[in-house]
Write a protein that holds these residues in place. Structure first.
Motif, short mmCIF file in Angstrom:
data_model
loop_
_atom_site.label_atom_id
_atom_site.label_comp_id
_atom_site.label_asym_id
_atom_site.label_seq_id
_atom_site.Cartn_x
_atom_site.Cartn_y
_atom_site.Cartn_z
N PHE A 175 0.82 -1.21 0.00
CA PHE A 175 0.00 0.00 0.00
C PHE A 175 0.86 1.26 0.00
CE2 PHE A 175 -3.17 -3.05 1.62
CZ PHE A 175 -4.20 -2.78 0.74
N SER A 176 2.05 1.17 0.59
CA SER A 176 2.96 2.31 0.55
C SER A 176 3.43 2.59 -0.88
CB SER A 176 4.17 2.06 1.45
OG SER A 176 3.78 1.91 2.80
N MET A 177 3.70 1.52 -1.64
CA MET A 177 4.12 1.68 -3.03
C MET A 177 3.00 2.31 -3.87
SD MET A 177 6.24 -1.88 -3.64
CE MET A 177 6.60 -1.53 -5.38
N LEU A 178 1.76 1.86 -3.65
CA LEU A 178 0.64 2.45 -4.38
C LEU A 178 0.47 3.92 -4.01
CD1 LEU A 178 -2.10 -0.35 -4.25
CD2 LEU A 178 -0.75 0.37 -6.22
N LEU A 179 0.59 4.21 -2.73
CA LEU A 179 0.42 5.59 -2.27
C LEU A 179 1.51 6.50 -2.83
CD1 LEU A 179 -1.05 7.65 -0.48
CD2 LEU A 179 0.43 6.92 1.42
N GLY A 195 5.02 6.60 -11.08
CA GLY A 195 3.91 7.53 -10.99
C GLY A 195 4.25 8.88 -11.59
N PHE A 196 5.48 9.33 -11.40
CA PHE A 196 5.92 10.63 -11.93
C PHE A 196 5.99 10.60 -13.46
CE2 PHE A 196 8.99 13.81 -13.19
CZ PHE A 196 8.62 14.91 -12.43
N GLU A 197 6.36 9.46 -14.03
CA GLU A 197 6.53 9.36 -15.48
C GLU A 197 5.18 9.42 -16.21
OE1 GLU A 197 6.71 7.80 -19.35
OE2 GLU A 197 5.83 6.66 -17.70
N ALA A 198 4.12 8.95 -15.53
CA ALA A 198 2.80 8.97 -16.16
C ALA A 198 2.18 10.36 -16.03
CB ALA A 198 1.89 7.93 -15.50
N LYS A 199 1.78 10.95 -17.17
CA LYS A 199 1.18 12.28 -17.13
C LYS A 199 -0.16 12.26 -16.42
CE LYS A 199 3.47 14.10 -21.25
NZ LYS A 199 3.29 14.72 -22.59
N ARG A 200 -0.91 11.21 -16.63
CA ARG A 200 -2.17 11.04 -15.91
C ARG A 200 -2.39 9.54 -15.70
NH1 ARG A 200 -6.60 10.10 -19.35
NH2 ARG A 200 -6.02 10.02 -21.56
N MET A 201 -2.88 9.20 -14.54
CA MET A 201 -3.07 7.80 -14.17
C MET A 201 -4.51 7.39 -14.44
SD MET A 201 -0.13 6.55 -12.94
CE MET A 201 -0.42 5.31 -11.68
N VAL A 202 -4.73 6.70 -15.53
CA VAL A 202 -6.06 6.17 -15.84
C VAL A 202 -6.16 4.75 -15.29
CG1 VAL A 202 -6.31 7.62 -17.89
CG2 VAL A 202 -5.26 5.36 -18.10
N LEU A 203 -7.31 4.13 -15.48
CA LEU A 203 -7.54 2.80 -14.90
C LEU A 203 -6.49 1.79 -15.37
CD1 LEU A 203 -9.25 0.85 -13.25
CD2 LEU A 203 -10.71 0.52 -15.27
N ARG A 204 -6.15 1.83 -16.66
CA ARG A 204 -5.16 0.88 -17.18
C ARG A 204 -3.81 1.06 -16.50
NH1 ARG A 204 -3.56 1.35 -23.40
NH2 ARG A 204 -2.65 3.25 -22.53
N ASP A 205 -3.43 2.32 -16.28
CA ASP A 205 -2.15 2.60 -15.60
C ASP A 205 -2.17 2.08 -14.16
OD1 ASP A 205 -1.06 3.92 -17.85
OD2 ASP A 205 -2.14 5.74 -17.31
N TRP A 206 -3.31 2.25 -13.50
CA TRP A 206 -3.39 1.77 -12.12
C TRP A 206 -3.35 0.25 -12.04
CZ3 TRP A 206 -2.02 4.22 -8.14
CH2 TRP A 206 -2.21 5.60 -8.02
N LEU A 207 -3.94 -0.40 -13.04
CA LEU A 207 -3.87 -1.86 -13.06
C LEU A 207 -2.43 -2.35 -13.24
CD1 LEU A 207 -7.01 -2.77 -15.24
CD2 LEU A 207 -6.71 -3.09 -12.77
N VAL A 208 -1.69 -1.68 -14.14
CA VAL A 208 -0.29 -2.04 -14.34
C VAL A 208 0.52 -1.76 -13.08
CG1 VAL A 208 1.79 -1.51 -15.66
CG2 VAL A 208 -0.41 -1.69 -16.83
N MET A 209 0.29 -0.60 -12.47
CA MET A 209 1.03 -0.24 -11.26
C MET A 209 0.71 -1.21 -10.12
SD MET A 209 3.14 1.60 -9.63
CE MET A 209 3.42 2.83 -10.89
N THR A 210 -0.57 -1.58 -9.98
CA THR A 210 -0.95 -2.54 -8.92
C THR A 210 -0.28 -3.88 -9.15
OG1 THR A 210 -3.10 -1.44 -8.66
CG2 THR A 210 -2.89 -3.67 -7.79
#
Length: 263
Positions: free
Chosen positions: A20-24, A206-221
């Protein structure tokens, strides 16, 4: 103080907190990117992408090294338990070289010793029970040694004693090796570095992504989940008395010694 708390905390708790720290922190990195874009001219992101790739490569490198250290400890712990079981089994067999009265006394002591060593290995992380089982086993091994030393002074006991005493030496000495192996662990500084690298990589992603959409959050998770899963395995391998990964083969070898007394 940090080391004591870290070692007492379950591996699953540590990895859940890290996940959860990584996601935050990835979300925080994305917020920082938006603020930077608002206040500073937009620049080519290739440099950031290269830095992110280098950080991920460094994270993978440290993960591989740390996993190797933990896996090596797991193997050494298993091997040394099997070696102790073999040493005890050899000593029990060599008790058969003595006359029946001495042999029977040896076998009673060995049976009690085996039970204490089984309790030492199967008691889990209960420190008091571990210490008690170790002390009781030491008392019995001392009694076995004194019995062998006394028997060596008897007439006609030269050959049995020459066979038994080296086996007892190995049986007793190997307990020191076992304690050393079980107390060893991945250095805390390496685990701390691993956690910092995981958090830093999440921030850069997170910094590299200009905006975090659902697909980006799935990849990050997925990235956070897999990274934390590997770190959990690393922690669990280094804690053979706790967690899901146990030295079952070594412990089973010790338990099977009971068959020597109750075939």
């Amino acid at each position: 103080m940090f080391t004591e708390i870290f070692n007492r905390t379950d591996a699953i708790v540590l990895t859940v907190v890290l996940f959860f720290s990584m996601l935050l922190i990835s979300w925080f990195g994305n917020r920082v990117r938006k603020l930077v874009d608002q206040r500073l001219p937009v620049s080519d992101a290739d440099g950031i992408k290269g830095l992110e790739g280098g950080m991920l490569g460094l994270l993978a490198f440290v993960l591989a090294i740390t996993f190797g250290i933990s896996a090596n400890k797991y193997e050494r712990n298993r091997d040394v338990i099997i070696a102790e079981a073999n040493a005890i089994g050899t000593a029990v067999l060599r008790a058969d070289l003595y006359p029946d009265t001495i042999r029977q006394a040896f076998r009673i002591d060995f049976e009690q010793y085996v039970e204490k060593r089984i309790r030492f290995y199967t008691t889990g992380a209960d420190v008091q029970t571990i210490i008690q089982a170790k002390k009781e086993a030491a008392v019995i091994s001392d009694r076995i040694w004194k019995r062998a030393a006394g028997a060596s002074k008897l007439t006609g006991m030269l050959i049995p004693s020459n066979q038994m005493i080296p086996s007892l030496n190995e049986m007793i000495d190997i307990t020191t090796s076992i304690e050393a192996v079980q107390k060893s662990r991945v250095p805390d500084i390496i685990l701390l570095t691993l956690g910092i690298l995981a958090l830093t990589s999440s921030f850069l992603a997170g910094f590299e992504a200009k905006r975090m959409v659902l697909r980006d959050w799935l990849v990050m998770t997925g990235f956070c989940l897999l990274t934390c899963l590997v770190i959990y395995v690393i922690l669990d391998l280094g804690r053979p008395r706790r967690g899901l990964i146990r030295s079952e083969i070594g412990e089973q070898a010790m338990i099977e010694l009971r068959q020597m007394f109750h075939p």
